[in-house]
Design a protein around this motif. Structure first.
Motif, PDB file in Angstrom:
ATOM      1  N   UNK A  73     -26.305 151.218   6.181  1.00 25.47           N
ATOM      2  CA  UNK A  73     -25.176 150.581   5.495  1.00 25.47           C
ATOM      3  C   UNK A  73     -25.303 150.753   3.988  1.00 25.47           C
ATOM      4  N   UNK A  74     -26.529 150.769   3.479  1.00 25.35           N
ATOM      5  CA  UNK A  74     -26.770 150.900   2.038  1.00 25.35           C
ATOM      6  C   UNK A  74     -27.147 152.338   1.686  1.00 25.35           C
ATOM      7  N   UNK A  75     -26.874 152.713   0.443  1.00 26.10           N
ATOM      8  CA  UNK A  75     -27.271 154.020  -0.069  1.00 26.10           C
ATOM      9  C   UNK A  75     -28.032 153.828  -1.365  1.00 26.10           C
ATOM     10  N   UNK A  76     -29.007 154.682  -1.587  1.00 24.89           N
ATOM     11  CA  UNK A  76     -29.799 154.594  -2.817  1.00 24.89           C
ATOM     12  C   UNK A  76     -28.926 154.938  -4.011  1.00 24.89           C
ATOM     13  N   UNK A  77     -28.990 154.099  -5.046  1.00 19.23           N
ATOM     14  CA  UNK A  77     -28.244 154.378  -6.277  1.00 19.23           C
ATOM     15  C   UNK A  77     -29.164 154.151  -7.465  1.00 19.23           C
ATOM     16  N   UNK A  78     -29.201 155.127  -8.364  1.00 23.90           N
ATOM     17  CA  UNK A  78     -30.065 155.047  -9.548  1.00 23.90           C
ATOM     18  C   UNK A  78     -29.247 155.311 -10.806  1.00 23.90           C
ATOM     19  N   UNK A  79     -29.854 154.993 -11.944  1.00 24.27           N
ATOM     20  CA  UNK A  79     -29.187 155.237 -13.230  1.00 24.27           C
ATOM     21  C   UNK A  79     -30.159 155.927 -14.186  1.00 24.27           C
ATOM     22  N   UNK A  80     -29.720 157.053 -14.751  1.00 23.04           N
ATOM     23  CA  UNK A  80     -30.504 157.746 -15.768  1.00 23.04           C
ATOM     24  C   UNK A  80     -30.194 157.117 -17.122  1.00 23.04           C
ATOM     25  N   UNK A  81     -31.227 156.679 -17.857  1.00 22.90           N
ATOM     26  CA  UNK A  81     -31.028 155.999 -19.135  1.00 22.90           C
ATOM     27  C   UNK A  81     -31.714 156.730 -20.282  1.00 22.90           C
TER      28      UNK A  81
ATOM     29  N   UNK B  30     -29.033 148.633  -8.398  1.00 18.82           N
ATOM     30  CA  UNK B  30     -28.650 147.634  -7.394  1.00 18.82           C
ATOM     31  C   UNK B  30     -28.598 148.189  -5.967  1.00 18.82           C
ATOM     32  N   UNK B  31     -29.600 148.960  -5.609  1.00 17.47           N
ATOM     33  CA  UNK B  31     -29.709 149.436  -4.228  1.00 17.47           C
ATOM     34  C   UNK B  31     -30.100 148.270  -3.329  1.00 17.47           C
ATOM     35  N   UNK B  32     -29.404 148.096  -2.219  1.00 23.05           N
ATOM     36  CA  UNK B  32     -29.708 147.021  -1.285  1.00 23.05           C
ATOM     37  C   UNK B  32     -30.836 147.388  -0.338  1.00 23.05           C
ATOM     38  N   UNK B  33     -31.073 146.539   0.654  1.00 21.75           N
ATOM     39  CA  UNK B  33     -32.111 146.792   1.650  1.00 21.75           C
ATOM     40  C   UNK B  33     -31.704 147.974   2.519  1.00 21.75           C
ATOM     41  N   UNK B  34     -32.619 148.894   2.685  1.00 22.45           N
ATOM     42  CA  UNK B  34     -32.347 150.107   3.449  1.00 22.45           C
ATOM     43  C   UNK B  34     -32.889 149.943   4.867  1.00 22.45           C
TER      44      UNK B  34
END
Length: 582
Positions: free
Chosen positions: A356-364, A343-347
Motif C-alpha cells: 500500500x505504501x511506496x518509498x519516497x525520499x527528498x534530495x536536499x 514521510x514513507x509509511x510502514x512497508x
C-alpha cells in the motif's frame, strides 16, 4: 582494443616481472579481501588450449599498466582527460561506464546475493580489457561509438579459435576475435550474453550488456567473491593467467581506495609504446583505414589504428599557449548534500499483494531545500521475490521540482519475511537510505464447508477424496494460497490428536491423523484427501485451521458394518423349521 591505448600482454620475461611486482605490492598493502596468487610464469589461455575451444571468457591479450602507487584522490573540481595528478586522473571512470558497473553489481546483489560481486572488480577488468571502453567512448545508451576488437585468434602467439559466429560479432569469418569493452570471445558471448540496459538486445559492444554478462560469468560457479580464494578463481576463469590476475587485483584495490565519475569520452587511456622496448614516442600519422561502407574501421590491437587522430609533433621553438581549462558547470546532483525520507509509511504486504505504501525520499541541498532533476536509484536487496513494476529489482527516478522521488509500485512475491529497499543518489557519495519491508503469509478469517451433507461411512470403509471440501475467505473475499492444517482431534474441548477413528495416509501409506502444509487454491477451496475409517464406531471430529486463525470442525460418523444373517441355500432367505406332516 587499439594499440594507441596501451601495451597488450604477450608472454615474456617482462610480463612475469610485472606480475611479481603487482603481487608484492598487494602483499605489502595487505589489501582487504585480496590474497596474492602465486605466479605461474605468465601462462596465458593459449598455453592451456589444445584446440579451438576457449577455456576463458576474454581474449588472451590485455593492458598491463599498473595503477599509480599513491592512493587515489578525487580533485576538488574533477577535470576531464588527464588533468590533475596521475592518481587523480586514473581514479576517474567515465560516467556511463561507471553506471554500468554499479547496475551490474546491483543486479547480481539481487539475483546472486551470495556472490558478493563488487563493482570495483568489473571496473578493474574493464580497465585492463579496454581502458574503460576506450575512455568512455560510448553513446547515451552505453554502446561503443567504435567497436573494440582483439587480434585474430589464429594461433600466432595466441590460442587458435576458428570462426564460431560467422563474423556476426567480430566481422571475421576466419577466426574469432575478442569483442567489446569486456572483450568476450564470440562463442562465450553466445551463452553468457545479457541484456543490461533493457533494450531487448544482448550486445557485446554495449557496456551495460557486457558488464552484466561479465558479472554473471564471474558468479556462475556460486563463488563468494568476498573470499580471496574464490575471487582468484573467478578472475582466472575470465583469463587464465597469473599476470592478468595480479593486474586486475591491483586495479580493483586501487578503485576500492577511491574513484570518481568523469564525463564520457574523457577517461584516461593507457599509454602507447613505440615498440622499441617500451619507450614512448610519437607515432607517425597515417590515413585511417575504412570499412567497405566507408566508415572508420573498428580499432584492433597491434594494428596501429586509432579512433582518435594522432596530433602532429609540436615545434619546440614555438612557445606553448594552452587554452585555459573550462570549469565544469555544477549539476543538480553536485548540490545534493543529503537524502532524506519524505514521510514513507510502514512497508508491509501479504504475499502476492501490492504494498500500500511506496518509498519516497527528498534530495536536499546544504540549505535544506529540495533539489530537482536528480536521479535517485531504488534497489531491492535481500532474499525476496518482491519486485517493482515491470518485474524489476531496481529503478531510477528523477526528483520533482520539490526534490522528491517516489519508488515504483512494489508487489510482494510468495516468499515471506523482511528485505531492504535502498535509495541512493546516482553519481553521488551522499549517504543513502535503507527501508525495511515485510511480506507476511496469506491469511483467512473464515472457513466453511461447501456442503451440509452428512459425512458417514461404515467401519473399515473410507470417506472419498473431496468428501470434505472447504472454502476460505478473508474479509468476504476469496482467500487463495492460504496454508492450513487438518487434525483428527479427541474432542471439541480437547484439540489433542486422536488415537483411534478415521485417519489419512501419508506418502508412504502410513496412518497419520494430522496433515500440515495444505494450501487453498485460486478459488479459495481446499479439498481434503481420502479418509480411512478403522474398526472404531461413533462420531469423530476433524478440525481444520488456516493461517490467520480461521477454524472449522467437521463431524465424521462411522457406523458398524452390517452383520451377515444365516440364509438357506443360495436364495438368501432365512431358514425356518419344517412342520411335521399329518
Amino acid at each position: 582494443m587499439a594499440a594507441v591505448f596501451g601495451r597488450r600482454l604477450r608472454r615474456s620475461v617482462m610480463t612475469t616481472a610485472i606480475a611479481a611486482a603487482a603481487v608484492a605490492a598487494l602483499s605489502a598493502s595487505q589489501a582487504p579481501g585480496v590474497t596474492p596468487h602465486q605466479a605461474d610464469s605468465g601462462r596465458s589461455a593459449a598455453d592451456h588450449s589444445d584446440g579451438d575451444t576457449p577455456d576463458t571468457a576474454s581474449g588472451p591479450d590485455y593492458y598491463t599498466e599498473l595503477p599509480p602507487l599513491d592512493s587515489p584522490t578525487a580533485p576538488a573540481t574533477p577535470s576531464p582527460g588527464t588533468g590533475g595528478g596521475a592518481s587523480e586522473a586514473e581514479a576517474g571512470i567515465p560516467a556511463t561506464v561507471l553506471d554500468a558497473y554499479k547496475k551490474a553489481e546491483a543486479e547480481l546483489a539481487s539475483s546472486k546475493p551470495g556472490c558478493n560481486l563488487p563493482w570495483q572488480l568489473l571496473a578493474a577488468i574493464g580497465k585492463v580489457e579496454s581502458g574503460q571502453a576506450s575512455g568512455g567512448n560510448v553513446d547515451a545508451h552505453g554502446t561503443l561509438k567504435s567497436p573494440i576488437l582483439g587480434p585474430p585468434l589464429d594461433g600466432n602467439g595466441f590460442a587458435k579459435i576458428t570462426d564460431t559466429d560467422g563474423g556476426l560479432y567480430d566481422g571475421d569469418t576466419v577466426h574469432d576475435r575478442a569483442i567489446g569493452p569486456m572483450q568476450f570471445i564470440p562463442s562465450t558471448w553466445e551463452w553468457a550474453g545479457r541484456d543490461g540496459n533493457g533494450d531487448g538486445k544482448k550486445d557485446p559492444n554495449n557496456i551495460y550488456d557486457a558488464a552484466l554478462a561479465a558479472g554473471h560469468y564471474l558468479c556462475r560457479y556460486d563463488w563468494d567473491l568476498s573470499n580471496a580464494k574464490d575471487l582468484n578463481k573467478a578472475i582466472l576463469s575470465y583469463n587464465n593467467s597469473s599476470d592478468y590476475l595480479a593486474t586486475v587485483l591491483s586495479w580493483m584495490e586501487y578503485y576500492r581506495k577511491g574513484s570518481y565519475e568523469v564525463p564520457d569520452g574523457t577517461g584516461v587511456l593507457p599509454k602507447h609504446p613505440s615498440g622499441n622496448g617500451g619507450s614512448p614516442s610519437t607515432p607517425t600519422p597515417s590515413p585511417s583505414p575504412t570499412t567497405p561502407g566507408g566508415s572508420p574501421s573498428p580499432t584492433t590491437p597491434g594494428s596501429g589504428g586509432s579512433p582518435h587522430p594522432t596530433p602532429k609533433p609540436t615545434d619546440p621553438s614555438t612557445p606553448a599557449n594552452p587554452s585555459p581549462k573550462p570549469t565544469p558547470t555544477p549539476t543538480p546532483t553536485d548540490s545534493v548534500t543529503k537524502l532524506a525520507d519524505a514521510d514513507t509509511g510502514t512497508l508491509g504486504a501479504t504475499a502476492g499483494d501490492a504494498f500500500a505504501e511506496r518509498v519516497q525520499v527528498r534530495a536536499k541541498d546544504k540549505a535544506g531545500k529540495g533539489v530537482a532533476k536528480v536521479k535517485v536509484r531504488f534497489r531491492i536487496i535481500g532474499s525476496t521475490d518482491a519486485r517493482f513494476d515491470g518485474d524489476a529489482t531496481s529503478a531510477v527516478v528523477t526528483t520533482t521540482t520539490a526534490g522528491t522521488a517516489t519508488a515504483p509500485k512494489l508487489t510482494a512475491g510468495e516468499k515471506t519475511g523482511t528485505f531492504t529497499i535502498r535509495a541512493t543518489v546516482v553519481g553521488s557519495s551522499v549517504t543513502g537510505l535503507d527501508y525495511t519491508a515485510k511480506v507476511t503469509e496469506r491469511v483467512a478469517d473464515a472457513l466453511a464447508r461447501t456442503s451440509d451433507k452428512e459425512l458417514t461411512c461404515v467401519a473399515g470403509g473410507t470417506f472419498d477424496d473431496g468428501a470434505v471440501t472447504l472454502k476460505a475467505t478473508y474479509k468476504g473475499a476469496v482467500a487463495d494460497g492460504v496454508t492450513a492444517t487438518a487434525t483428527l482431534i479427541k474432542a471439541e474441548d480437547d484439540p489433542a490428536e486422536a488415537t483411534t477413528g478415521p485417519s489419512f495416509k501419508d506418502a508412504d501409506g502410513k496412518t497419520v491423523r494430522t496433515l500440515k502444509g495444505l494450501k487453498t487454491g485460486k478459488d479459495g477451496l481446499l479439498a481434503l484427501p481420502k479418509l480411512y475409517a478403522d474398526d472404531a464406531t461413533g462420531t469423530f471430529l476433524l478440525r481444520v485451521t488456516t493461517a490467520g486463525g480461521a477454524t472449522v470442525t467437521v463431524e465424521l460418523k462411522v457406523t458398524a458394518a452390517p452383520t451377515d444373517t444365516p440364509s438357506d441355500g443360495a436364495s438368501g432367505t432365512p431358514s425356518t423349521s419344517a412342520s411335521p406332516s399329518a
